[in-house]
Scaffold this motif. Sequence first.
Motif, PDB file in Angstrom:
ATOM      1  N   ASN A   6       0.824  -1.195   0.000  1.00 19.30           N
ATOM      2  CA  ASN A   6       0.000   0.000   0.000  1.00 19.30           C
ATOM      3  C   ASN A   6       0.864   1.253   0.000  1.00 19.30           C
ATOM      4  O   ASN A   6       0.615   2.195  -0.727  1.00 19.30           O
ATOM      5  CB  ASN A   6      -0.944  -0.013   1.210  1.00 19.30           C
ATOM      6  CG  ASN A   6      -2.006   1.050   1.122  1.00 19.30           C
ATOM      7  OD1 ASN A   6      -2.285   1.572   0.061  1.00 19.30           O
ATOM      8  ND2 ASN A   6      -2.591   1.372   2.239  1.00 19.30           N
ATOM      9  N   SER A   7       1.907   1.265   0.808  1.00 21.57           N
ATOM     10  CA  SER A   7       2.794   2.421   0.872  1.00 21.57           C
ATOM     11  C   SER A   7       3.505   2.634  -0.454  1.00 21.57           C
ATOM     12  O   SER A   7       3.684   3.765  -0.901  1.00 21.57           O
ATOM     13  CB  SER A   7       3.821   2.242   1.996  1.00 21.57           C
ATOM     14  OG  SER A   7       3.173   2.172   3.242  1.00 21.57           O
ATOM     15  N   THR A   8       3.918   1.545  -1.092  1.00 26.58           N
ATOM     16  CA  THR A   8       4.579   1.652  -2.387  1.00 26.58           C
ATOM     17  C   THR A   8       3.611   2.199  -3.427  1.00 26.58           C
ATOM     18  O   THR A   8       3.967   3.075  -4.220  1.00 26.58           O
ATOM     19  CB  THR A   8       5.112   0.280  -2.827  1.00 26.58           C
ATOM     20  OG1 THR A   8       5.985  -0.216  -1.812  1.00 26.58           O
ATOM     21  CG2 THR A   8       5.855   0.379  -4.135  1.00 26.58           C
ATOM     22  N   ILE A  10       0.979   4.103  -2.895  1.00 26.13           N
ATOM     23  CA  ILE A  10       0.750   5.523  -2.596  1.00 26.13           C
ATOM     24  C   ILE A  10       1.940   6.357  -3.044  1.00 26.13           C
ATOM     25  O   ILE A  10       1.779   7.436  -3.609  1.00 26.13           O
ATOM     26  CB  ILE A  10       0.457   5.714  -1.093  1.00 26.13           C
ATOM     27  CG1 ILE A  10      -0.904   5.111  -0.764  1.00 26.13           C
ATOM     28  CG2 ILE A  10       0.513   7.187  -0.703  1.00 26.13           C
ATOM     29  CD1 ILE A  10      -1.230   5.058   0.703  1.00 26.13           C
ATOM     30  N   TYR A  11       3.152   5.854  -2.839  1.00 23.84           N
ATOM     31  CA  TYR A  11       4.348   6.568  -3.280  1.00 23.84           C
ATOM     32  C   TYR A  11       4.318   6.796  -4.788  1.00 23.84           C
ATOM     33  O   TYR A  11       4.559   7.911  -5.264  1.00 23.84           O
ATOM     34  CB  TYR A  11       5.607   5.799  -2.882  1.00 23.84           C
ATOM     35  CG  TYR A  11       6.854   6.350  -3.514  1.00 23.84           C
ATOM     36  CD1 TYR A  11       7.471   7.493  -3.004  1.00 23.84           C
ATOM     37  CD2 TYR A  11       7.396   5.758  -4.651  1.00 23.84           C
ATOM     38  CE1 TYR A  11       8.600   8.018  -3.600  1.00 23.84           C
ATOM     39  CE2 TYR A  11       8.526   6.270  -5.249  1.00 23.84           C
ATOM     40  CZ  TYR A  11       9.128   7.399  -4.722  1.00 23.84           C
ATOM     41  OH  TYR A  11      10.240   7.926  -5.318  1.00 23.84           O
ATOM     42  N   PHE A  12       4.037   5.749  -5.549  1.00 28.40           N
ATOM     43  CA  PHE A  12       4.022   5.871  -7.005  1.00 28.40           C
ATOM     44  C   PHE A  12       2.899   6.788  -7.485  1.00 28.40           C
ATOM     45  O   PHE A  12       3.094   7.592  -8.396  1.00 28.40           O
ATOM     46  CB  PHE A  12       3.912   4.503  -7.669  1.00 28.40           C
ATOM     47  CG  PHE A  12       5.210   3.750  -7.666  1.00 28.40           C
ATOM     48  CD1 PHE A  12       6.342   4.283  -8.254  1.00 28.40           C
ATOM     49  CD2 PHE A  12       5.294   2.504  -7.080  1.00 28.40           C
ATOM     50  CE1 PHE A  12       7.539   3.594  -8.251  1.00 28.40           C
ATOM     51  CE2 PHE A  12       6.488   1.807  -7.069  1.00 28.40           C
ATOM     52  CZ  PHE A  12       7.618   2.352  -7.650  1.00 28.40           C
ATOM     53  N   ASN A  14       1.548   9.300  -5.816  1.00 34.79           N
ATOM     54  CA  ASN A  14       1.963  10.665  -5.480  1.00 34.79           C
ATOM     55  C   ASN A  14       3.058  11.164  -6.410  1.00 34.79           C
ATOM     56  O   ASN A  14       3.059  12.331  -6.810  1.00 34.79           O
ATOM     57  CB  ASN A  14       2.428  10.737  -4.028  1.00 34.79           C
ATOM     58  CG  ASN A  14       1.282  10.615  -3.051  1.00 34.79           C
ATOM     59  OD1 ASN A  14       0.136  10.888  -3.384  1.00 34.79           O
ATOM     60  ND2 ASN A  14       1.581  10.204  -1.839  1.00 34.79           N
ATOM     61  N   ASP A  15       3.987  10.287  -6.761  1.00 33.00           N
ATOM     62  CA  ASP A  15       5.073  10.666  -7.661  1.00 33.00           C
ATOM     63  C   ASP A  15       4.536  11.013  -9.050  1.00 33.00           C
ATOM     64  O   ASP A  15       4.927  12.020  -9.655  1.00 33.00           O
ATOM     65  CB  ASP A  15       6.101   9.534  -7.752  1.00 33.00           C
ATOM     66  CG  ASP A  15       7.334   9.941  -8.538  1.00 33.00           C
ATOM     67  OD1 ASP A  15       7.912  11.005  -8.225  1.00 33.00           O
ATOM     68  OD2 ASP A  15       7.712   9.195  -9.460  1.00 33.00           O
ATOM     69  N   ARG A  18       2.704  14.321  -8.822  1.00 31.12           N
ATOM     70  CA  ARG A  18       3.647  15.435  -8.692  1.00 31.12           C
ATOM     71  C   ARG A  18       4.272  15.756 -10.051  1.00 31.12           C
ATOM     72  O   ARG A  18       4.383  16.918 -10.445  1.00 31.12           O
ATOM     73  CB  ARG A  18       4.713  15.073  -7.657  1.00 31.12           C
ATOM     74  CG  ARG A  18       5.618  16.181  -7.269  1.00 31.12           C
ATOM     75  CD  ARG A  18       6.543  15.835  -6.085  1.00 31.12           C
ATOM     76  NE  ARG A  18       6.943  14.442  -5.994  1.00 31.12           N
ATOM     77  CZ  ARG A  18       6.451  13.562  -5.116  1.00 31.12           C
ATOM     78  NH1 ARG A  18       5.513  13.926  -4.278  1.00 31.12           N
ATOM     79  NH2 ARG A  18       6.888  12.312  -5.094  1.00 31.12           N
TER      80      ARG A  18
END
Length: 62
Positions: A6-8, A10-12, A14-15, A18
Amino acid sequence: MPMVKNSTLIYFVNDIQRNFEEETKEMDYEPSEKTVNNIMNFARSYDVMETKYTGDVEMILN
């Protein structure tokens, strides 16, 4: 381990978001007048009605 996935994710997300925001800030783009008129004409002919049995019904009016 689901927390890591899930964190990965969300990171992707968001990236990507951005990067997209940075690209759109760099672009100085305005739609043509024809495009704006087409969107406005569609918006004037589009309607949504709420019905008792089927919920929302989308209509294109002529």
